[in-house]
Design an enzyme around this catalytic site. Structure first.
Site, PDB file in Angstrom:
ATOM      1  N   LYS A 109       0.852  -1.192   0.000  1.00 20.84           N
ATOM      2  CA  LYS A 109       0.000   0.000   0.000  1.00 20.84           C
ATOM      3  C   LYS A 109       0.880   1.230   0.000  1.00 20.84           C
ATOM      4  CE  LYS A 109      -4.470   0.983   0.179  1.00 20.84           C
ATOM      5  NZ  LYS A 109      -5.603   0.161  -0.298  1.00 20.84           N
TER       6      LYS A 109
HETATM    7  P1  NAD Z   1     -12.909   8.409  -2.503  1.00 21.69           P
HETATM    8  O1  NAD Z   1     -11.880   9.430  -2.149  1.00 21.69           O
HETATM    9  O2  NAD Z   1     -13.349   8.261  -3.905  1.00 21.69           O
HETATM   10  O3  NAD Z   1     -14.225   8.616  -1.627  1.00 21.69           O
HETATM   11  C1  NAD Z   1     -14.244   8.760  -0.251  1.00 21.69           C
HETATM   12  C2  NAD Z   1     -15.529   9.504   0.088  1.00 21.69           C
HETATM   13  O4  NAD Z   1     -15.681   9.541   1.512  1.00 21.69           O
HETATM   14  C3  NAD Z   1     -15.519  10.949  -0.408  1.00 21.69           C
HETATM   15  O5  NAD Z   1     -16.773  11.246  -0.992  1.00 21.69           O
HETATM   16  C4  NAD Z   1     -15.271  11.754   0.874  1.00 21.69           C
HETATM   17  O6  NAD Z   1     -15.832  13.054   0.807  1.00 21.69           O
HETATM   18  C5  NAD Z   1     -15.967  10.874   1.894  1.00 21.69           C
HETATM   19  N1  NAD Z   1     -15.447  11.081   3.255  1.00 21.69           N
HETATM   20  C6  NAD Z   1     -14.162  11.276   3.635  1.00 21.69           C
HETATM   21  N2  NAD Z   1     -14.086  11.416   4.966  1.00 21.69           N
HETATM   22  C7  NAD Z   1     -15.344  11.297   5.420  1.00 21.69           C
HETATM   23  C8  NAD Z   1     -15.922  11.339   6.711  1.00 21.69           C
HETATM   24  N3  NAD Z   1     -15.180  11.570   7.792  1.00 21.69           N
HETATM   25  N4  NAD Z   1     -17.253  11.165   6.814  1.00 21.69           N
HETATM   26  C9  NAD Z   1     -18.012  10.954   5.729  1.00 21.69           C
HETATM   27  N5  NAD Z   1     -17.530  10.898   4.481  1.00 21.69           N
HETATM   28  C10 NAD Z   1     -16.212  11.076   4.340  1.00 21.69           C
HETATM   29  O7  NAD Z   1     -12.323   7.035  -1.911  1.00 21.69           O
HETATM   30  P2  NAD Z   1     -12.704   5.558  -2.333  1.00 21.69           P
HETATM   31  O8  NAD Z   1     -11.754   5.117  -3.371  1.00 21.69           O
HETATM   32  O9  NAD Z   1     -14.174   5.465  -2.558  1.00 21.69           O
HETATM   33  O10 NAD Z   1     -12.287   4.783  -0.995  1.00 21.69           O
HETATM   34  C11 NAD Z   1     -13.151   4.735   0.139  1.00 21.69           C
HETATM   35  C12 NAD Z   1     -12.726   3.570   1.015  1.00 21.69           C
HETATM   36  O11 NAD Z   1     -12.754   2.367   0.237  1.00 21.69           O
HETATM   37  C13 NAD Z   1     -11.297   3.653   1.578  1.00 21.69           C
HETATM   38  O12 NAD Z   1     -11.291   3.038   2.857  1.00 21.69           O
HETATM   39  C14 NAD Z   1     -10.503   2.808   0.610  1.00 21.69           C
HETATM   40  O13 NAD Z   1      -9.318   2.294   1.199  1.00 21.69           O
HETATM   41  C15 NAD Z   1     -11.498   1.711   0.299  1.00 21.69           C
HETATM   42  N6  NAD Z   1     -11.242   1.001  -0.957  1.00 21.69           N
HETATM   43  C16 NAD Z   1     -11.213   1.641  -2.155  1.00 21.69           C
HETATM   44  C17 NAD Z   1     -11.006   0.911  -3.326  1.00 21.69           C
HETATM   45  C18 NAD Z   1     -11.051   1.542  -4.685  1.00 21.69           C
HETATM   46  O14 NAD Z   1     -11.030   0.799  -5.679  1.00 21.69           O
HETATM   47  N7  NAD Z   1     -11.135   2.848  -4.817  1.00 21.69           N
HETATM   48  C19 NAD Z   1     -10.783  -0.476  -3.255  1.00 21.69           C
HETATM   49  C20 NAD Z   1     -10.824  -1.100  -2.008  1.00 21.69           C
HETATM   50  C21 NAD Z   1     -11.059  -0.352  -0.869  1.00 21.69           C
END
Ligand code: NAD
Length: 478
Positions: A109
């Site tokens: 990561k």
């Molecule tokens: P992203 O940046 O696209 O979206 C995150 C969202 O959460 C945003 O809309 C942000 O405004 C919101 N947010 C941030 N802090 C917040 C809070 N305190 N309260 C409420 N909303 C909040 O990120 P993502 O890629 O969707 O990732 C989200 C989660 O999923 C992370 O934990 C990431 O590790 C996990 N994840 C992502 C992927 C991927 O393919 N993108 C894959 C596996 C896991």
């Protein structure tokens, strides 16, 4: 957030505690348990970029948790509070996730301590290319050694810059595109990668609801149709999960929690409209068609059938866990439930579909993209038309038969259109993802139901994945 700081385990400690709970039920040889648990290495880089007439120094990390299989794989996150422990916890989860869904990678990561909203596109490109340069020159981005992907705060755009930076530095590497996944289609990406993690959440829930016993365990009944869902974080993962569940499975999205508060409507929110509002206005504040709750996190505690934390780690902790009313939580984010909260929820009988499984759709489709890049051909390109012509043979034969029987029956146009269409890349990707999510769920479920000493799906998931990593170490030595 009024968290009891002393007792609340950190993200890293939570992952270790959950790991320890599982290995206590396993029979691993002395030392192997420790070898699997520890993070092999973390590289910290500080680099300067000249922006707005001054030099700005940034701090980034790339952790490699386990190299039992290579390349290692894991996203790169841009967030202002990224730190080493967090990146190591996420790298560990990647090891277990890849093992669980049989993606042939070790866990890694990366993170860059930055608030991407403070920079314009050109500045972000300069910063990303410089960060990538630092990692590439140490083989921490490399098609056969370490392959990043998007995570919080990054997306297709950043992956395209990273891929291009690698290609510039490795001009004769024919597999250069495989150095990173989550790229746009026009830069070697794959159809269905952007939606993949949210799509995987949908497939995971569909598989859960296929099983009466599991649905009973959560105190729920029926199908996904009509289920009330609260989503935290309408970013990449949360948006796609909410969109597919509401548009295709009949779920009602009653709550959406964002950084600046939450929207709540028991009748169901329009996910597309909320997303467009957020893109335009930067948050949910002012959205006209639902009640706005200033203290967004309080909506995690509202009554619903399914809670989807899809934003960040540690949002369900020891202070609020007892008040969570959802009988089923699916961890779309990594580490949204701390180990302390996990204990409280388990005692309450809340069913948790764990992160290492629930959000594995992203790495699964990243695996397909990496294979596509190495094979230098789009999925379906060789077979699609051949498949269509074979289906045409069957349809022609059936229609001739119908004619000979005086057209007493005919094939419906809808059937014909669907049967005749050969699978394109998107359909193949979705099929591969669905298959992966179903098989991985069944592997956890078997342990959950069959072993009297395993109370929850998370422990079952750890047992499956640690077992696979251990088998890999045993087979080849350390
Ligand atoms: P992203 O940046 O696209 O979206 C995150 C969202 O959460 C945003 O809309 C942000 O405004 C919101 N947010 C941030 N802090 C917040 C809070 N305190 N309260 C409420 N909303 C909040 O990120 P993502 O890629 O969707 O990732 C989200 C989660 O999923 C992370 O934990 C990431 O590790 C996990 N994840 C992502 C992927 C991927 O393919 N993108 C894959 C596996 C896991």
């Amino acid at each position: 957030m009024n968290v009891n700081v002393k007792a609340e385990p950190s993200f890293r400690e939570s992952v270790d505690l959950m790991f320890n709970r599982a290995v206590a039920l396993m029979d691993l040889s002395p030392g192997l348990e420790e070898k699997i648990r520890v993070c092999n290495s973390t590289y910290t880089v500080r680099f300067g970029v000249r922006l707005r007439g001054a030099i700005h120094t940034f701090t980034g990390y790339r952790s490699v948790h386990s190299e039992h299989m290579e390349p290692v794989k894991g996203g790169i996150r841009y967030a202002p509070n990224v730190h080493q422990d967090e990146v190591e916890a996420l790298a560990a989860l990647m090891t277990y996730k890849c093992a669980l869904v049989e993606a042939p990678f070790g866990g890694s990561k990366g993170g860059l301590r930055i608030d991407p909203r403070q920079y314009d596109e050109h500045e972000l490109e300069l910063i990303t290319r410089r960060f990538a340069y630092e990692l590439i020159k140490r083989d921490l981005i490399h098609p056969s050694q370490n392959v990043p992907a998007p995570d919080m705060g990054t997306g297709e755009r950043e992956m395209a810059w990273i891929a291009d930076q690698y290609a510039r530095m490795n001009t004769t590497d024919i597999n250069a595109r495989a150095c990173v996944t989550g790229k746009p289609l026009n830069s070697g990406g794959i159809a269905g990668r952007v939606e993949a993690t949210g799509r995987g959440v949908q497939y995971a829930l569909r598989e859960f609801f296929r099983d009466r016993l599991d649905v009973d365990k959560a105190g729920l009944s029926g199908t996904l149709d009509g289920k009330r869902v609260i989503v935290q974080g309408l970013g990449n993962v949360g948006y796609h999960a909410a969109k597919f569940l509401s548009e295709e499975d009949g779920c009602r999205i009653t709550g959406i929690i964002e950084r600046d508060g939450a929207l709540f409507d028991p009748k169901g929110l329009n996910v597309e409209a909320v997303r467009s509002w957020i893109v335009k206005h930067g948050g949910v504040t002012g959205y006209p068609d639902a009640a706005h709750v200033v203290e967004g996190a309080a909506v995690l505690e509202e009554e619903c059938d399914i809670l989807i934390p899809a934003a960040m780690e540690g949002v369900i902790h020891m202070e609020n866990a007892a008040r969570i009313r959802a009988p089923l939580i699916i961890e779309a984010a990594n580490g949204p439930v701390t180990a302390g909260a996990d204990d409280i929820l388990r005692r309450k009988g809340t069913v948790i579909i764990p992160d290492m499984y629930a959000n594995a759709g992203g790495v699964t489709v990243s695996y397909f993209e990496w294979v596509k890049n190495l094979s230098h051909i789009r999925f379906g390109r060789m077979q699609r038309r051949q498949e269509e012509s074979r289906h045409q043979l069957v349809v022609d034969e059936l229609e001739a038969l119908s004619d000979s029987l005086g057209k007493t029956w005919t094939l419906s146009p809808d059937f014909k259109a669907r049967y005749l269409r050969g699978a394109d890349e998107l359909e193949l990707v979705r099929s591969g993802l669905d298959d992966t999510m179903r098989i991985a769920y069944q592997s956890m479920r078997a342990i959950w139901h069959e072993r009297g000493d395993v109370e929850d799906l998370r422990t079952a998931a750890y047992l499956v994945s640690i077992g696979k990593v251990a088998a890999s170490y045993r087979a080849k030595g350390l």
